[in-house]
Motif scaffolding. Sequence first.
Motif, PDB file in Angstrom:
ATOM      1  N   SER A 169       1.023  18.898   6.721  1.00 48.17           N
ATOM      2  CA  SER A 169       1.005  17.329   7.593  1.00 48.17           C
ATOM      3  C   SER A 169      -0.024  16.427   7.161  1.00 48.17           C
ATOM      4  N   GLY A 170      -1.258  17.396   8.160  1.00 48.06           N
ATOM      5  CA  GLY A 170      -2.312  16.546   8.185  1.00 48.06           C
ATOM      6  C   GLY A 170      -2.641  16.280   6.655  1.00 48.06           C
ATOM      7  N   ILE A 171      -2.346  17.205   5.708  1.00 54.71           N
ATOM      8  CA  ILE A 171      -2.825  17.261   4.167  1.00 54.71           C
ATOM      9  C   ILE A 171      -1.641  16.093   3.565  1.00 54.71           C
ATOM     10  N   LEU A 172      -1.309  16.310   3.882  1.00 56.24           N
ATOM     11  CA  LEU A 172      -0.238  14.345   2.920  1.00 56.24           C
ATOM     12  C   LEU A 172      -0.807  13.948   3.567  1.00 56.24           C
ATOM     13  N   PHE A 173      -1.091  13.713   5.207  1.00 53.64           N
ATOM     14  CA  PHE A 173      -1.177  12.527   5.005  1.00 53.64           C
ATOM     15  C   PHE A 173      -2.700  11.792   4.890  1.00 53.64           C
ATOM     16  N   VAL A 174      -3.573  13.005   4.498  1.00 47.63           N
ATOM     17  CA  VAL A 174      -5.123  13.021   3.825  1.00 47.63           C
ATOM     18  C   VAL A 174      -4.462  11.908   2.147  1.00 47.63           C
ATOM     19  N   MET A 175      -4.444  12.633   1.616  1.00 51.26           N
ATOM     20  CA  MET A 175      -3.907  12.475  -0.346  1.00 51.26           C
ATOM     21  C   MET A 175      -3.034  11.728  -0.229  1.00 51.26           C
ATOM     22  N   LEU A 176      -2.077  10.454   0.453  1.00 53.74           N
ATOM     23  CA  LEU A 176      -0.939   9.699  -0.018  1.00 53.74           C
ATOM     24  C   LEU A 176      -1.890   8.672   1.219  1.00 53.74           C
ATOM     25  N   GLY A 177      -2.675   8.599   1.857  1.00 49.66           N
ATOM     26  CA  GLY A 177      -3.087   8.300   2.544  1.00 49.66           C
ATOM     27  C   GLY A 177      -4.165   6.846   1.897  1.00 49.66           C
ATOM     28  N   LEU A 178      -5.562   8.209   0.972  1.00 53.85           N
ATOM     29  CA  LEU A 178      -5.774   7.168   0.277  1.00 53.85           C
ATOM     30  C   LEU A 178      -5.846   7.475  -1.445  1.00 53.85           C
ATOM     31  N   GLY A 179      -4.534   8.177  -1.864  1.00 57.28           N
ATOM     32  CA  GLY A 179      -4.071   7.983  -3.116  1.00 57.28           C
ATOM     33  C   GLY A 179      -2.981   7.148  -3.300  1.00 57.28           C
ATOM     34  N   ALA A 180      -2.361   6.803  -2.451  1.00 54.39           N
ATOM     35  CA  ALA A 180      -1.304   4.722  -2.468  1.00 54.39           C
ATOM     36  C   ALA A 180      -1.559   4.226  -3.093  1.00 54.39           C
ATOM     37  N   ASP A 181      -2.739   3.973  -2.114  1.00 58.27           N
ATOM     38  CA  ASP A 181      -3.754   2.868  -2.501  1.00 58.27           C
ATOM     39  C   ASP A 181      -4.497   2.392  -2.335  1.00 58.27           C
ATOM     40  N   GLY A 182      -5.201   3.956  -2.599  1.00 55.06           N
ATOM     41  CA  GLY A 182      -7.086   3.743  -2.525  1.00 55.06           C
ATOM     42  C   GLY A 182      -7.935   3.142  -3.810  1.00 55.06           C
ATOM     43  N   VAL A 183      -6.737   3.086  -4.953  1.00 57.34           N
ATOM     44  CA  VAL A 183      -7.626   3.207  -5.829  1.00 57.34           C
ATOM     45  C   VAL A 183      -7.675   1.075  -6.724  1.00 57.34           C
ATOM     46  N   PRO A 184      -8.063   0.691  -6.877  1.00 61.51           N
ATOM     47  CA  PRO A 184      -7.808  -1.226  -7.043  1.00 61.51           C
ATOM     48  C   PRO A 184      -6.841  -1.298  -8.587  1.00 61.51           C
ATOM     49  N   SER A 185      -6.429  -1.866  -8.640  1.00 58.91           N
ATOM     50  CA  SER A 185      -5.771  -1.949  -9.459  1.00 58.91           C
ATOM     51  C   SER A 185      -6.103  -2.181 -10.836  1.00 58.91           C
ATOM     52  N   LEU A 186      -6.142  -2.450 -12.306  1.00 62.31           N
ATOM     53  CA  LEU A 186      -6.905  -3.020 -13.212  1.00 62.31           C
ATOM     54  C   LEU A 186      -6.173  -4.105 -13.714  1.00 62.31           C
ATOM     55  N   ILE A 187      -4.998  -4.713 -13.376  1.00 62.25           N
ATOM     56  CA  ILE A 187      -4.624  -5.946 -13.750  1.00 62.25           C
ATOM     57  C   ILE A 187      -4.734  -6.837 -12.425  1.00 62.25           C
ATOM     58  N   GLN A 188      -4.713  -8.430 -13.293  1.00 63.28           N
ATOM     59  CA  GLN A 188      -5.259  -8.963 -11.919  1.00 63.28           C
ATOM     60  C   GLN A 188      -4.648 -10.360 -12.324  1.00 63.28           C
ATOM     61  N   SER A 189      -4.582 -10.877 -10.881  1.00 67.86           N
ATOM     62  CA  SER A 189      -3.315 -11.973 -11.450  1.00 67.86           C
ATOM     63  C   SER A 189      -3.790 -13.198 -12.491  1.00 67.86           C
ATOM     64  N   ARG A 190      -3.322 -13.907 -13.137  1.00 69.58           N
ATOM     65  CA  ARG A 190      -4.121 -15.006 -14.219  1.00 69.58           C
ATOM     66  C   ARG A 190      -3.556 -16.398 -13.024  1.00 69.58           C
TER      67      ARG A 190
END
Length: 390
Positions: A169-190
Motif C-alpha cells: 500500500s505504501g508503494i502504491l501511495f507514493v507512486m500514484l501520489g507523485l505520478g497522478a498529477d506530478g508532471v505539469p501539463s504541456l497544454i496551457q489555457s488560451r
Amino acid sequence: MSCPYSYFQTLAYSLPSPVHIPKSLVSPILTSISPLSSGKVGAPVYWTIVLKPVVKRSLGVRASKSDDTGTEKWLKWIPNGALAADKILRSIAGATASPISQFISSPVTFLHSVDPRIKLIWLLALVVLPARSNITIRFGLVIFLAFLSIWILPTELWKDQLGRVSILSGILFVMLGLGADGVPSLIQSRTPPPGMMGLPELPASVGGYSYLIAKLGPLTFTRKGLSIASTSACLTFVVFQSASLCLTTTAPEQLAFAIRWFMLPLGYFGVPVAEITLTLLLSLRFVSLVFDEVRNVALGIVSRRINWQMLTTMETVDVFFTYLRRIFKNIFSHAEQISQAMIVRGFRGDSSSHKLYFLSNSSSRMANILSLLCLIGVISASVFFDKVII
C-alpha cells in the motif's frame, strides 16, 4: 631447353594434441630455405625447408578484487546475498511457513463467533466504503482493520501480514501520489484573463486553500494526487486485510454455507448454485495443499545443501525450473487423489444429488448484534462525513 631444377609442394599440419580434437588446416610459417647441391653440373638440387612450429596463443584476462586504493569495484555487482539462489529458496520456505489466508481454529476469538453471512456483508461494505467515502473514513478503516488484526490474529501472523500489505500500500501511495498529477501539463489555457474581458477578478481564497501540497524537484504532490493515492492505497489495504481476517476466522464450510444462502434465489433463474458451492469448498480446502507443496519442495532443495557457487547460470536456472515442475506435479497428483476419493464415495458429477454438511450453528447472538451495530455505525459515519463536513 631442359632445366636441371625441380620443385615440389609441401604442406605442414600441427601435431595432434593428447586429446584428439579435429583441427583446421593451418598455413606453415616459412623461416629459411637453403639449397643442398653436390657441386656437379646437371645434378639435381635439393632444398631444405625449415618450418617453425605453430604455437597456439590464448588471451587471458585477470581481475583483482580491489584497486590500489583498496576500494572494491566489481565485487559489489556480483549477485550475492539476498539475490543468491539459496536465500531465495529459504525466503520462499519461510514465507509459506505461516498460514496465509487459512482457517485458524484456535484460539477462539470474537470474529470466530460472528455469523459468516454478516462477515460477507462486512466484506462488501469494506470494498465500497473506501472508494466512495471521505479521506478521513479511508484512513479510519485502515487503522480499524490494523487494530482488529493485532487483537484477533496471533503475533507472528499479524506481523507478517500487516508488514507485507503495508509495504504494498505504501508503494502504491507514493507512486500514484507523485505520478497522478506530478508532471505539469504541456497544454496551457488560451482563455484570456478576466481583466481583459471586462470581468471582475476572482476573489482570493480566504482560508488559505492551496492546490499544491508539496514539491519534490520536477514532481509535485497535489490534492488530486492525494485523493487518488489515498483511494488506491486504502482500498488495497482494506481488501487484502479484510479478506485475510475473514478466511482466518471462518471455516471453509461456513463460507460455503453463507454464499449458498445468498445465492439460493438465483437457483430459480437456472444458476447452478450447488456446483458453485462445491467448487468454492474444494478450492478453499486446496489452498493449504498448494502452500504446503511450495514449502516442502523448497525445504527439500535447501536440505541437500547444493554448492551454488560451483553451478553455472544455466544450471541454476535448471534447478529452479525443476523446482517448479515438481510443484505442479505434486499439485496435480493431489488433485487426482481428491477426485478418486470423491468417486469412491459415490460422487458422479451431480452436485444437487449429494448432501453437503455445513457448520451453520456456530455463531453467537451477542456477537452478531455487536457486529451489525458496528457496521451501521461505520456506514453512518461515512454518510456524515460526506454530507455534513464536506
